[in-house]
Enzyme design. Structure first.
Site, short mmCIF file in Angstrom:
data_model
loop_
_atom_site.label_atom_id
_atom_site.label_comp_id
_atom_site.label_asym_id
_atom_site.label_seq_id
_atom_site.Cartn_x
_atom_site.Cartn_y
_atom_site.Cartn_z
N THR A 132 -11.25 -29.53 5.50
CA THR A 132 -12.70 -29.54 5.54
C THR A 132 -13.23 -30.80 4.85
O THR A 132 -12.46 -31.70 4.51
CB THR A 132 -13.28 -28.23 4.95
N ALA A 161 -25.92 -34.74 15.98
CA ALA A 161 -24.86 -35.58 16.54
C ALA A 161 -23.76 -35.81 15.51
O ALA A 161 -23.04 -36.79 15.57
CB ALA A 161 -25.43 -36.92 17.01
N GLY A 162 -23.63 -34.89 14.55
CA GLY A 162 -22.60 -35.00 13.53
C GLY A 162 -21.31 -34.31 13.98
O GLY A 162 -21.06 -34.14 15.18
N GLY A 163 -20.51 -33.93 12.99
CA GLY A 163 -19.19 -33.39 13.28
C GLY A 163 -19.21 -32.13 14.15
O GLY A 163 -18.48 -32.04 15.13
N LYS A 192 -11.76 -34.69 7.14
CA LYS A 192 -11.43 -34.45 8.54
C LYS A 192 -11.01 -35.72 9.30
O LYS A 192 -10.22 -35.64 10.24
CB LYS A 192 -12.60 -33.77 9.26
N ASN A 210 -9.30 -30.49 12.02
CA ASN A 210 -9.56 -29.47 10.99
C ASN A 210 -8.38 -28.51 10.81
O ASN A 210 -8.44 -27.61 9.97
CB ASN A 210 -10.85 -28.69 11.27
N TYR A 219 -24.55 -20.80 8.97
CA TYR A 219 -24.26 -19.38 8.71
C TYR A 219 -24.63 -18.94 7.29
O TYR A 219 -24.32 -17.82 6.89
CB TYR A 219 -22.80 -19.06 9.04
N SER A 229 -15.48 -22.60 0.01
CA SER A 229 -14.87 -22.22 1.29
C SER A 229 -14.61 -20.72 1.39
O SER A 229 -14.13 -20.09 0.45
CB SER A 229 -13.55 -22.97 1.48
N ARG A 230 -14.93 -20.16 2.55
CA ARG A 230 -14.65 -18.74 2.81
C ARG A 230 -13.29 -18.56 3.48
O ARG A 230 -12.86 -17.44 3.75
CB ARG A 230 -15.72 -18.16 3.75
N ASP A 258 -13.05 -26.23 16.02
CA ASP A 258 -14.48 -25.88 15.95
C ASP A 258 -15.06 -25.59 17.34
O ASP A 258 -15.83 -24.65 17.52
CB ASP A 258 -15.28 -27.02 15.29
P1 NAP Z 1 -22.92 -33.50 9.79
O1 NAP Z 1 -21.69 -34.02 10.42
O2 NAP Z 1 -23.31 -33.97 8.43
O3 NAP Z 1 -24.15 -33.80 10.80
C1 NAP Z 1 -25.44 -33.43 10.47
C2 NAP Z 1 -26.37 -33.67 11.65
O4 NAP Z 1 -27.63 -33.09 11.33
C3 NAP Z 1 -26.61 -35.14 11.94
O5 NAP Z 1 -26.72 -35.29 13.33
C4 NAP Z 1 -27.93 -35.41 11.24
O6 NAP Z 1 -28.72 -36.40 11.89
C5 NAP Z 1 -28.64 -34.09 11.40
N1 NAP Z 1 -29.60 -33.88 10.31
C6 NAP Z 1 -29.34 -33.78 8.99
N2 NAP Z 1 -30.47 -33.57 8.31
C7 NAP Z 1 -31.48 -33.56 9.21
C8 NAP Z 1 -32.89 -33.40 9.13
N3 NAP Z 1 -33.51 -33.21 7.94
N4 NAP Z 1 -33.62 -33.45 10.27
C9 NAP Z 1 -33.01 -33.64 11.48
N5 NAP Z 1 -31.68 -33.80 11.62
C10 NAP Z 1 -30.92 -33.76 10.50
O7 NAP Z 1 -22.91 -31.91 9.68
P2 NAP Z 1 -22.01 -30.85 10.51
O8 NAP Z 1 -20.66 -30.79 9.91
O9 NAP Z 1 -22.15 -31.07 11.96
O10 NAP Z 1 -22.73 -29.48 10.08
C11 NAP Z 1 -24.03 -29.14 10.53
C12 NAP Z 1 -24.29 -27.67 10.16
O11 NAP Z 1 -23.36 -26.85 10.87
C13 NAP Z 1 -24.06 -27.37 8.66
O12 NAP Z 1 -25.01 -26.44 8.24
C14 NAP Z 1 -22.69 -26.74 8.62
O13 NAP Z 1 -22.53 -25.81 7.56
C15 NAP Z 1 -22.66 -26.01 9.96
N6 NAP Z 1 -21.29 -25.83 10.49
C16 NAP Z 1 -20.94 -24.57 10.83
C17 NAP Z 1 -19.68 -24.33 11.37
C18 NAP Z 1 -19.32 -22.93 11.75
O14 NAP Z 1 -18.11 -22.64 11.89
N7 NAP Z 1 -20.28 -22.06 11.97
C19 NAP Z 1 -18.79 -25.40 11.56
C20 NAP Z 1 -19.20 -26.68 11.20
C21 NAP Z 1 -20.47 -26.89 10.66
P3 NAP Z 1 -28.58 -37.98 11.58
O15 NAP Z 1 -27.56 -38.49 12.55
O16 NAP Z 1 -29.94 -38.49 11.80
O17 NAP Z 1 -28.13 -38.11 10.14
#
Ligand code: NAP
Length: 279
Positions: A68, A133-135, A72, A93, A221, A21-22, A108
């Site tokens: 995190t 469609a994740g978090g 969550k 969060n 990021y 974590s940063r 977020d």
């Molecule tokens: P998550 O809840 O695990 O959801 C991941 C999503 O990506 C799901 O919809 C999944 O689809 C899809 N996915 C995973 N692998 C895939 C692949 N190989 N091909 C196509 N779709 C794929 O993850 P999250 O928390 O939303 O995070 C997603 C990204 O955002 C991460 O890299 C995370 O570090 C980043 N993030 C950044 C911030 C920020 O502040 N900048 C905040 C939160 C997250 P399925 O439904 O098919 O499994």
């Protein structure tokens, strides 16, 4: 870190693992910048021990905590009250402790919209296409809807996108394979999958299918410039990096715990980015 007094405010980030974590670096920067009598620490809490640990933090006089992976949803459950942002995102969060009670929110979506605005992008310019469609997709889609934007979601597993559509009425769901063709009808595309992150394949998306005014945002990021953002810049499209979302989402918690509105600026970005570049 500054010298603490007995009045020091204490907050931290609960996760497992939490070593990546940063947030301690980010909040530590602001604490130092503002000369605040306070500290923000990593809180490695194992799955299954979250509720016990958080009750302990509350009893020990913490001001609150960020939450995190993987806590969550557990954080949502433990709150005495949650705000609309947490309800819409279905997860918490940010925990704020006060008078023996736990309040929860999800920052977020706020961080995503604030980052767009900081990059000169008005989120309400036109429809948005969210990939995933994740978090983070859920928080981003809800915040965009709240800003009056029509949102389309494409996800690898269509059922997960349909579920999101049930929770966020008005959301339009399309097939993952239709994402490229859909670019032409959208003003903004957001990558809310881990594709493009270090250790993952790049997102397969031909940006030539979008208009010249398409804005490309990436939640990923690490690296700071993902292959998607590089492709956007190469085409002269406006791009918005994920680090800014991370920085902006931290603002409401810091304000609540330490009583100061911190700013997100180049100095902070460079300080946090320097740590990412050491990866
Ligand atoms: P998550 O809840 O695990 O959801 C991941 C999503 O990506 C799901 O919809 C999944 O689809 C899809 N996915 C995973 N692998 C895939 C692949 N190989 N091909 C196509 N779709 C794929 O993850 P999250 O928390 O939303 O995070 C997603 C990204 O955002 C991460 O890299 C995370 O570090 C980043 N993030 C950044 C911030 C920020 O502040 N900048 C905040 C939160 C997250 P399925 O439904 O098919 O499994």
């Amino acid at each position: 870190m500054s010298i603490l007094s007995g009045h020091a405010r204490v907050a931290g980030i609960a996760g497992w693992p939490v070593t990546y974590s940063r947030s301690p670096r980010l909040h530590g920067f602001w604490l130092q910048r503002h000369g605040i009598d306070g500290v923000y620490v990593p809180l490695p809490i194992r799955p299954g021990e979250f509720a016990t640990a958080v009750r302990g933090l509350l009893a020990a006089g913490f001001a609150g905590a960020n939450v995190t992976i993987p806590h969550k949803l557990a954080a949502f459950e433990i709150c005495d009250s949650v705000d609309a942002s947490a309800h819409r995102a279905g997860a918490v969060n940010t925990l704020i402790f006060g008078e023996g009670r736990i309040s929860g929110s999800n920052t977020d979506g706020y961080g995503f919209i604030a980052n767009l605005r900081a990059n000169g992008v008005d989120p309400s310019t036109g429809p948005a296409l969210v990939l995933g469609a994740g978090g983070s997709a859920r928080a981003v889609a809800a915040a965009l809807q709240d800003a009056g934007v029509a949102v389309t979601v494409a996800n690898r597993t269509r059922a997960h996108a349909e579920q999101l559509g049930n929770d966020l009425p008005g959301l339009h769901v399309i097939e993952w394979e239709s994402r490229e063709a859909a670019l032409a009808d959208h003003a903004l595309v957001v990558n809310a999958t881990p594709l493009g992150m270090v250790g993952h394949e790049p997102l397969d998306l031909d940006l030539s299918r979008g208009s010249a005014s398409l804005v490309v945002a990436d939640n990923v990021y690490v690296p700071l410039e993902t292959p998607l953002l590089r492709a956007a810049r190469a085409r002269g499209l406006r791009s918005v990096e994920g680090l800014g979302m991370l920085l902006h989402q931290a603002v409401p918690g810091f304000r609540a715990w330490f009583g100061v509105e911190p700013s997100v600026d180049d100095e902070l970005r460079r300080f946090v980015a320097a740590d990412l570049l050491m990866q």
